[in-house]
Design an enzyme around this catalytic site. Structure first.
Site, PDB file in Angstrom:
ATOM      1  N   LYS A 166     -19.948   8.259  56.266  1.00  0.00           N
ATOM      2  CA  LYS A 166     -18.582   8.732  56.509  1.00  0.00           C
ATOM      3  C   LYS A 166     -17.625   7.570  56.781  1.00  0.00           C
ATOM      4  CE  LYS A 166     -19.240  13.539  57.321  1.00  0.00           C
ATOM      5  NZ  LYS A 166     -19.108  14.745  58.107  1.00  0.00           N
TER       6      LYS A 166
ATOM      7  N   LYS B  34     -23.127  12.968  46.979  1.00  0.00           N
ATOM      8  CA  LYS B  34     -23.276  14.266  47.639  1.00  0.00           C
ATOM      9  C   LYS B  34     -21.942  15.005  47.674  1.00  0.00           C
ATOM     10  CE  LYS B  34     -23.052  15.573  52.163  1.00  0.00           C
ATOM     11  NZ  LYS B  34     -22.761  16.996  52.295  1.00  0.00           N
TER      12      LYS B  34
ATOM     13  N   LYS C  97     -17.130  18.191  51.775  1.00  0.00           N
ATOM     14  CA  LYS C  97     -15.746  18.610  52.012  1.00  0.00           C
ATOM     15  C   LYS C  97     -14.869  17.402  52.259  1.00  0.00           C
ATOM     16  CE  LYS C  97     -17.478  22.251  54.684  1.00  0.00           C
ATOM     17  NZ  LYS C  97     -18.017  21.639  55.897  1.00  0.00           N
TER      18      LYS C  97
END
Ligand code: ATP
Ligand code: MG
Length: 321
Positions: free
Chosen positions: A110, A189, A192
């Site tokens: 992230k 992957k 969202k």
């Protein structure tokens, strides 16, 4: 068997969420004691917009119900409506080794994608451990990206149990190998927060735009291609009927697979696949008050389940004098 899993209201739910978590949860409804929740405290690690988080939370609940989750056959709630989980998170965080969290891929991924690093994002697996342990869940259906977090939850539970006595059930992940990681438009992957998704519920025009944006290679049509390494194929196979999938697979292997055509076919399949859910969603959205009531009742049930475990934890660690 007690089965639990949560989903973040961090953006429009996508087909990766559906195959990795929502569908396995829905199919567990008949046989198992099911705990399903919308994890808004987790989403706060990436969404700092009150309106977006609040609306997203209600919509995620609506979406889950539209896809087939029946709240009367499970416990269905919003994470922050059971504040006990944050207290348990603190207790667990005091015995979570830093190194355990430093090894987590999800955090590093992230950050690499530009999401701001924060203590909350770093400590995400501890909150997730609290989510699972508070309800003494035995099975947790998740996508493969969450496997490591499940291991962290187990490690924390083992540590607590050995320090303070047997308190927590050790949870097991449930990961379907075929659906473990649904790829996004770019082949990474589908997430969202990565903006590479095929949303379950979006207009036909937007859906077309997304499907057409699936990245493929530039191998000439007539040349053979490896279907298993093709992003488009790996999404197509989730929706295509078996006989048609075999035909398309043969086209890949022998030459003749036309990406543009397959994309249009995928678009059609997607649109039909979620048609009934889309209709149910419209009905649910027409009465948000009813959805809020369902979630409130769910939170009461969840809270009643959580309270005894938290009380035991307080007693065991010495927070009762
Ligand atoms: P975010 O980018 O905000 O982390 P996300 O798309 O990864 O969102 P989560 O809410 O983090 O979704 O995950 C909800 C569930 O969906 C988890 O069980 C996760 O493993 C599963 N999941 C998420 N993405 C995929 C995917 N691409 N393939 C399979 N399962 C997935
Ligand atoms: Mg995620």
């Amino acid at each position: 068997m007690r089965v639990l899993s949560g989903i973040q209201p961090s953006g429009q739910l996508h087909i990766g969420n559906y195959f990795g978590m929502m569908q396995p949860m829905i199919s567990n409804m008949a046989e198992h004691e099911l705990y399903a929740f919308i994890v808004d405290l987790h989403a706060l690690t990436s969404v700092h917009d009150a309106q977006r988080l609040a609306t997203g939370t209600l919509e995620a609940a609506v979406d889950f119900m539209a896809l087939g989750l029946e709240p009367e056959r499970c416990i269905f709630w919003v994470q922050s409506d059971v504040p006990e989980v944050t207290e348990l998170t603190w207790v667990l965080s005091t015995l979570t080794p830093m190194g355990l969290l430093e090894r987590c891929h999800s955090y590093k991924d992230k950050i690499a994608k530009g999401i701001a690093s924060s203590h909350g994002l770093f400590a995400y697996p501890v909150l997730m451990a609290a989510d699972i342990l508070l309800y003494q869940a035995q099975r947790v259906p998740v996508g493969k990206d969450q496997k490591q977090h499940l291991e962290v939850a187990r490690d924390i539970a083992i540590k607590f149990n050995s320090l303070f006595g047997d308190t927590f059930v050790l949870p097991e992940p449930v990961i379907d190998a075929d659906l473990a990681v649904v790829p996004g438009l770019d082949g990474q992957k589908m997430s969202k927060s990565y903006g590479n998704t095929i949303p379950i519920f979006t207009g036909e025009k937007e859906l077309k735009k997304r499907v057409m944006a699936i990245v493929t290679d530039s191998t000439p049509v007539d040349e053979p291609k490896d279907p298993d390494r093709c992003n488009l194929y790996n999404i197509f196979k989730l929706f295509a009927p078996a006989d048609r999938l075999k035909e398309v697979r043969d086209l890949y292997l022998n030459g003749g697979a036309m990406y543009g055509k397959i994309k249009l076919e995928l678009l059609e399949l997607l649109w039909e696949y979620f048609r009934p859910a889309r209709q149910r969603r419209e009905q649910l959205l027409a009465d948000p008050g009813q959805v809020r009531d369902i979630l409130r009742q769910g939170a009461e049930k969840a809270r009643a389940k959580a309270a005894p475990t938290l009380e035991e934890v307080r007693r065991r660690v010495g927070l009762r004098y």
